[in-house]
Design an enzyme around this catalytic site. Structure first.
Site, PDB file in Angstrom:
ATOM      1  N   GLU A   1      -6.002  -7.915  -1.735  1.00  0.00           N
ATOM      2  CA  GLU A   1      -6.658  -7.845  -0.432  1.00  0.00           C
ATOM      3  C   GLU A   1      -8.115  -7.466  -0.639  1.00  0.00           C
ATOM      4  O   GLU A   1      -8.420  -6.565  -1.420  1.00  0.00           O
ATOM      5  CB  GLU A   1      -6.033  -6.783   0.486  1.00  0.00           C
ATOM      6  CG  GLU A   1      -4.695  -7.116   1.086  1.00  0.00           C
ATOM      7  CD  GLU A   1      -4.272  -6.077   2.136  1.00  0.00           C
ATOM      8  OE1 GLU A   1      -5.162  -5.438   2.747  1.00  0.00           O
ATOM      9  OE2 GLU A   1      -3.055  -5.898   2.322  1.00  0.00           O
TER      10      GLU A   1
ATOM     11  N   GLU B   1       0.802  -1.224   0.000  1.00  0.00           N
ATOM     12  CA  GLU B   1       0.000   0.000   0.000  1.00  0.00           C
ATOM     13  C   GLU B   1       0.839   1.281   0.000  1.00  0.00           C
ATOM     14  O   GLU B   1       0.749   2.112   0.899  1.00  0.00           O
ATOM     15  CB  GLU B   1      -0.963   0.001   1.193  1.00  0.00           C
ATOM     16  CG  GLU B   1      -1.961  -1.148   1.147  1.00  0.00           C
ATOM     17  CD  GLU B   1      -3.017  -1.084   2.231  1.00  0.00           C
ATOM     18  OE1 GLU B   1      -2.796  -0.379   3.246  1.00  0.00           O
ATOM     19  OE2 GLU B   1      -4.073  -1.729   2.074  1.00  0.00           O
TER      20      GLU B   1
END
Length: 432
Positions: A334, A214
């Site tokens: 995810e 991320e």
């Protein structure tokens, strides 16, 4: 009585006859065993992953905690237990951390100093994954502070008096920190597994490398700083390891120059994080794009039905990018639904998973770029300290276990992999 001179030939001929009988009787089983034991490298052909000449659409999960739990004797069994459970559901890939920078059970104690005990724990994780026929997507550093991340690298440079800035984002532009990270990459990629004897860069058990979890660079919302770092680090990795696939680790937000920032991003803030899905994923050494799906965290005023519609639209938008612009697979690395939502009901999680699985299944049927999903996250009993609002012990949730197995089976059927994989055939013939 045998003729003179032929005596010694009798036992030899008998032995050869026995060997021939054993080979004809069991040779195929031996060859099948070796074919199953030997994993091949996953590659890509355009917008699809490919394994052994057939398309591969991924159904898998996240267990970020593997290496940490493999360090100590009392918790090491959890790794094998989780991999065994994943394998029994037909899951093919698990995403986990291959980093822990500073702090408790650190792999990298300080720049260039590694704890061999923790490295052997990562060796164990990879060896166990191979045993259970599961491949690993290994993430290399965290944008967040958990397990050290870019903050730890910045602190190291600052403590050694070579840091340019105390900003976390100096991780991306400080020359000293770039050297730290490249040294870590070199040590990791060339690590020889103490159990299997295989260097990580040569081990097909590793599905791919993920550059960073991320990434965000809030001090440069143009995206130039992050893009330069991605280009440099991916080229460096490929100079050492040309066998494995490589992805960035993006959340999937569109940057300030993307027209989709207004129509697809959850809110305005998402275009001001210094990342851009298309631009970052276009980097020449990136093999596939990565996306996360968390509408209940990105919106604060939407109910479940609105979040569900957004998730499907979000996936379709990124698949469109994969098909038309990137010409690369898109893996949703995810996704999850929080049990802390105000309107949360357990049945919602089943519907959320089902909707996401359906999008990937339709992509597989049409040979599109939506290449699979990884649930966040799976654990086993007794791991409350590692749980979050998304965590699931799969065998305690029959409906989730059934959904996972069903997705494995229908992806196997549509790609033709079910016919060549004995384990998958057994799972799908016995699934509840």
């Amino acid at each position: 009585m045998s003729p003179p001179g032929n005596g010694p030939m009798v036992p030899i001929l008998g032995f050869l006859t026995c060997v021939a009988f054993l080979y004809l009787s069991f040779g195929d089983l031996w060859l099948d065993y070796n074919r199953e034991a030997e994993l091949g490298f996953v590659s890509r052909n355009g917008t699809q992953f490919v394994l052994d000449g057939k398309p591969l659409y991924v159904n898998g999960w996240n267990s970020y905690w593997f290496m940490d739990h493999a360090v100590n004797d009392h918790s090491r069994h959890r790794v094998g237990a989780m991999l065994e459970a994943g394998s029994k559901m037909g899951l093919t890939v698990c995403r986990t951390w291959a980093f822990n920078d500073g702090g408790y059970n650190a792999l990298q104690i300080s720049p260039g100093r590694f704890d061999e005990r923790v490295f052997k724990a990562l060796d164990h994780v990879i060896a166990e994954a191979k045993t259970h026929g599961v491949r690993l997507l290994l993430s290399l550093v965290n944008n967040l502070q958990n397990y050290g991340g870019k903050t730890q690298y910045v602190n190291w440079a600052w403590q050694e008096g070579v840091g340019l800035s105390s900003s976390n984002d100096s991780f991306f532009f400080d020359p000293s920190i770039r050297r730290y990270f490249k040294n870590y990459l070199t040590v990791l990629l060339t690590r020889k597994n103490s159990i299997t004897g295989i260097e990580y860069r040569n081990d097909p058990t590793i599905f791919a490398w993920e550059l960073i979890n991320e990434p965000r660079c809030l001090t440069d919302i143009s995206g130039d700083t992050l893009q330069d770092w991605i280009n440099e680090m991916t080229a460096f990795i490929k100079s050492i390891d040309k066998k494995h696939l490589l992805t960035v680790g993006l959340e999937g937000f569109y940057g300030p120059k993307s027209p989709k920032r207004l129509t697809v991003n959850p809110e305005r803030w998402a275009s001001e994080l210094g990342s851009d899905f298309v631009r970052n994923s276009e980097s020449p050494n990136i093999d596939f794009a990565s996306v996360h799906i968390y509408p209940d965290h990105w919106f604060h005023d939407q109910g479940f039905e609105e979040n569900l519609r957004f998730a499907v639209k979000w996936m379709q938008s990124h698949m469109e990018d994969g098909d038309k612009e990137l010409k690369k697979p898109v893996l949703f690395t995810e996704f999850g639904l929080s049990n802390m939502n105000k309107d949360y009901e357990p049945s919602q999680r089943d519907r959320f998973y089902r909707a996401i699985f359906d999008v990937v299944y339709k992509s597989a049927k049409r040979k599109r770029s939506g290449a699979g999903t990884l649930v966040w996250q799976f654990l086993i009993q007794g791991m409350e300290g590692f749980n979050d609002e998304f965590g699931i012990v799969p065998w305690e949730k029959d409906s989730i276990q059934r959904l996972m197995m069903e997705q494995s089976c229908r992806l196997g059927r549509v790609t033709g992999r079910l016919l060549q994989d004995k384990k998958a055939t057994e799972i799908c013939s016995n699934k509840p």
